[in-house]
Design a protein around this motif. Sequence first.
Motif, PDB file in Angstrom:
ATOM      1  N   LEU A   1      41.223  47.659  31.915  1.00 49.05           N
ATOM      2  CA  LEU A   1      41.725  47.865  32.794  1.00 49.05           C
ATOM      3  C   LEU A   1      39.741  47.704  33.114  1.00 49.05           C
ATOM      4  N   GLY A   2      39.405  48.212  31.933  1.00 46.15           N
ATOM      5  CA  GLY A   2      37.960  48.339  32.713  1.00 46.15           C
ATOM      6  C   GLY A   2      36.992  47.669  32.445  1.00 46.15           C
ATOM      7  N   ILE A   3      37.457  46.390  31.946  1.00 44.80           N
ATOM      8  CA  ILE A   3      37.011  45.308  31.395  1.00 44.80           C
ATOM      9  C   ILE A   3      37.321  44.202  32.796  1.00 44.80           C
ATOM     10  N   THR A   4      38.770  44.449  32.956  1.00 49.80           N
ATOM     11  CA  THR A   4      39.238  43.696  34.388  1.00 49.80           C
ATOM     12  C   THR A   4      38.217  44.235  35.735  1.00 49.80           C
ATOM     13  N   LEU A   5      38.047  45.631  35.446  1.00 47.10           N
ATOM     14  CA  LEU A   5      36.843  45.856  36.843  1.00 47.10           C
ATOM     15  C   LEU A   5      36.154  45.173  36.604  1.00 47.10           C
ATOM     16  N   ALA A   6      34.461  45.834  35.179  1.00 46.20           N
ATOM     17  CA  ALA A   6      33.597  44.547  35.151  1.00 46.20           C
ATOM     18  C   ALA A   6      33.741  43.178  35.381  1.00 46.20           C
ATOM     19  N   LEU A   7      34.747  42.943  35.516  1.00 44.89           N
ATOM     20  CA  LEU A   7      34.715  41.137  35.807  1.00 44.89           C
ATOM     21  C   LEU A   7      35.291  41.142  37.271  1.00 44.89           C
ATOM     22  N   GLY A   8      35.926  41.964  37.987  1.00 44.67           N
ATOM     23  CA  GLY A   8      35.882  41.804  39.071  1.00 44.67           C
ATOM     24  C   GLY A   8      34.236  41.642  40.104  1.00 44.67           C
ATOM     25  N   LEU A   9      33.526  42.459  39.820  1.00 41.93           N
ATOM     26  CA  LEU A   9      32.645  43.414  39.769  1.00 41.93           C
ATOM     27  C   LEU A   9      31.889  41.871  39.588  1.00 41.93           C
ATOM     28  N   GLY A  10      31.622  41.706  38.524  1.00 47.00           N
ATOM     29  CA  GLY A  10      31.118  40.662  38.803  1.00 47.00           C
ATOM     30  C   GLY A  10      31.062  39.423  39.648  1.00 47.00           C
ATOM     31  N   PHE A  11      32.244  38.945  40.306  1.00 47.21           N
ATOM     32  CA  PHE A  11      32.945  38.287  41.574  1.00 47.21           C
ATOM     33  C   PHE A  11      32.333  38.088  42.259  1.00 47.21           C
ATOM     34  N   LEU A  12      31.984  39.780  41.911  1.00 45.01           N
ATOM     35  CA  LEU A  12      31.526  40.678  43.840  1.00 45.01           C
ATOM     36  C   LEU A  12      30.085  40.258  43.593  1.00 45.01           C
ATOM     37  N   GLY A  13      29.212  40.153  42.659  1.00 43.81           N
ATOM     38  CA  GLY A  13      28.235  39.892  43.198  1.00 43.81           C
ATOM     39  C   GLY A  13      28.368  38.907  42.968  1.00 43.81           C
ATOM     40  N   PHE A  14      28.261  37.239  41.935  1.00 47.64           N
ATOM     41  CA  PHE A  14      28.154  35.917  42.534  1.00 47.64           C
ATOM     42  C   PHE A  14      28.099  36.239  44.216  1.00 47.64           C
ATOM     43  N   GLU A  15      29.680  36.221  44.458  1.00 43.94           N
ATOM     44  CA  GLU A  15      30.084  36.020  46.201  1.00 43.94           C
ATOM     45  C   GLU A  15      28.865  36.852  46.881  1.00 43.94           C
ATOM     46  N   ILE A  16      28.319  37.763  47.032  1.00 40.42           N
ATOM     47  CA  ILE A  16      27.321  38.531  47.501  1.00 40.42           C
ATOM     48  C   ILE A  16      25.768  37.171  47.030  1.00 40.42           C
TER      49      ILE A  16
ATOM     50  N   VAL B   1      35.104  34.292  56.646  1.00 36.30           N
ATOM     51  CA  VAL B   1      35.837  34.967  57.296  1.00 36.30           C
ATOM     52  C   VAL B   1      36.908  34.983  56.606  1.00 36.30           C
ATOM     53  N   LEU B   2      37.441  33.787  56.035  1.00 36.59           N
ATOM     54  CA  LEU B   2      38.266  33.211  54.578  1.00 36.59           C
ATOM     55  C   LEU B   2      38.146  33.999  53.400  1.00 36.59           C
ATOM     56  N   THR B   3      37.036  33.914  53.073  1.00 37.38           N
ATOM     57  CA  THR B   3      36.355  33.999  51.712  1.00 37.38           C
ATOM     58  C   THR B   3      36.032  35.367  51.652  1.00 37.38           C
ATOM     59  N   GLY B   4      35.263  35.459  53.119  1.00 31.35           N
ATOM     60  CA  GLY B   4      35.551  37.340  53.741  1.00 31.35           C
ATOM     61  C   GLY B   4      36.047  38.240  52.852  1.00 31.35           C
ATOM     62  N   THR B   5      37.078  37.614  53.874  1.00 34.60           N
ATOM     63  CA  THR B   5      39.048  38.730  53.800  1.00 34.60           C
ATOM     64  C   THR B   5      38.784  38.637  52.171  1.00 34.60           C
ATOM     65  N   HIS B   6      39.174  37.848  51.649  1.00 32.52           N
ATOM     66  CA  HIS B   6      39.435  37.903  50.194  1.00 32.52           C
ATOM     67  C   HIS B   6      37.879  38.659  48.971  1.00 32.52           C
ATOM     68  N   GLY B   7      37.366  38.507  49.360  1.00 34.53           N
ATOM     69  CA  GLY B   7      36.390  39.656  48.577  1.00 34.53           C
ATOM     70  C   GLY B   7      36.708  40.664  49.301  1.00 34.53           C
ATOM     71  N   LEU B   8      36.592  41.331  50.299  1.00 34.39           N
ATOM     72  CA  LEU B   8      36.602  43.077  50.415  1.00 34.39           C
ATOM     73  C   LEU B   8      38.053  42.492  50.280  1.00 34.39           C
ATOM     74  N   HIS B   9      39.270  42.442  49.949  1.00 34.01           N
ATOM     75  CA  HIS B   9      40.458  42.842  48.768  1.00 34.01           C
ATOM     76  C   HIS B   9      40.220  43.028  47.178  1.00 34.01           C
ATOM     77  N   VAL B  10      39.367  42.031  46.870  1.00 37.49           N
ATOM     78  CA  VAL B  10      38.463  42.190  45.905  1.00 37.49           C
ATOM     79  C   VAL B  10      38.397  43.514  45.664  1.00 37.49           C
ATOM     80  N   LEU B  11      37.317  44.072  46.235  1.00 34.65           N
ATOM     81  CA  LEU B  11      36.520  45.314  46.489  1.00 34.65           C
ATOM     82  C   LEU B  11      37.693  46.630  46.558  1.00 34.65           C
ATOM     83  N   LEU B  12      38.387  46.216  47.023  1.00 29.15           N
ATOM     84  CA  LEU B  12      39.939  47.225  47.898  1.00 29.15           C
ATOM     85  C   LEU B  12      41.020  47.139  46.346  1.00 29.15           C
ATOM     86  N   GLY B  13      40.753  46.410  45.773  1.00 28.20           N
ATOM     87  CA  GLY B  13      41.396  46.290  44.402  1.00 28.20           C
ATOM     88  C   GLY B  13      40.894  47.469  43.225  1.00 28.20           C
ATOM     89  N   ILE B  14      39.710  46.738  43.376  1.00 27.78           N
ATOM     90  CA  ILE B  14      38.921  47.635  42.100  1.00 27.78           C
ATOM     91  C   ILE B  14      38.789  49.113  42.929  1.00 27.78           C
TER      92      ILE B  14
END
Length: 202
Positions: free
Chosen positions: A99-114, A138-151
């Motif tokens: 689960l830690g690896i999952t969250l690290a990958l999610g943070l990497g995704f958010l870094g690229f999106e920002i 709005v579309l991609t940002g809403t998804h990114g916000l959901h990823v952040l909330l999931g983390i």
Amino acid sequence: MSAHTDLNTGPLEYRTQEGRMSILGFWIFLGAEVVLFSTLFATYAVLFGRTADAPVPADLFELPMVLIMTFLLLTSSFTCGIAIHHMRRGSLKGLFVWLGITLALGLGFLGFEIYEFVHYAHEGASLPSSAFWSAFFVLTGTHGLHVLLGIGWAVLILIQLRQRGLTPVTTRKVFVVGLYWHFLDVIWIFIFTSVYLIGRVV
């Protein structure tokens, strides 16, 4: 008798009535999320191409970077599945690692999106630039916000796991956040296809 046996031998998160009902309720919540994203996709489709004086998507979308983002997020879905597998085997350590690896990958995704958002804004494509770019952000940002909330949600669950261990309540929470994470990956596949791939060729 068989139903009683199934409750005692099935996955820990399903062994209580509260757990089963909570998981069912979360599936209903995901249905509402589908409606939300369907509305955003429909809005994006209606406003597609209305870039006014702003850059067109084909000039800004960088497929290699989007492929890296897609790889990170889809890989995180795989590692999340492994985490659930370790949870059901009763391995708290394995659950924490994967689960830690999952969250690290999610943070990497958010870094690229920002980085992507900042780059687009620097090139003249921002939220107020045009109807198209408003719909895109709005579309991609809403998804990114959901990823952040999931983390953030998963981190809180990891803290609970450290304090309480694997119980019907904590395992149910892990399972639910896993469903949420897989849902976000499915939404990203639609974004990758309908936004980036089509935006590159049209």
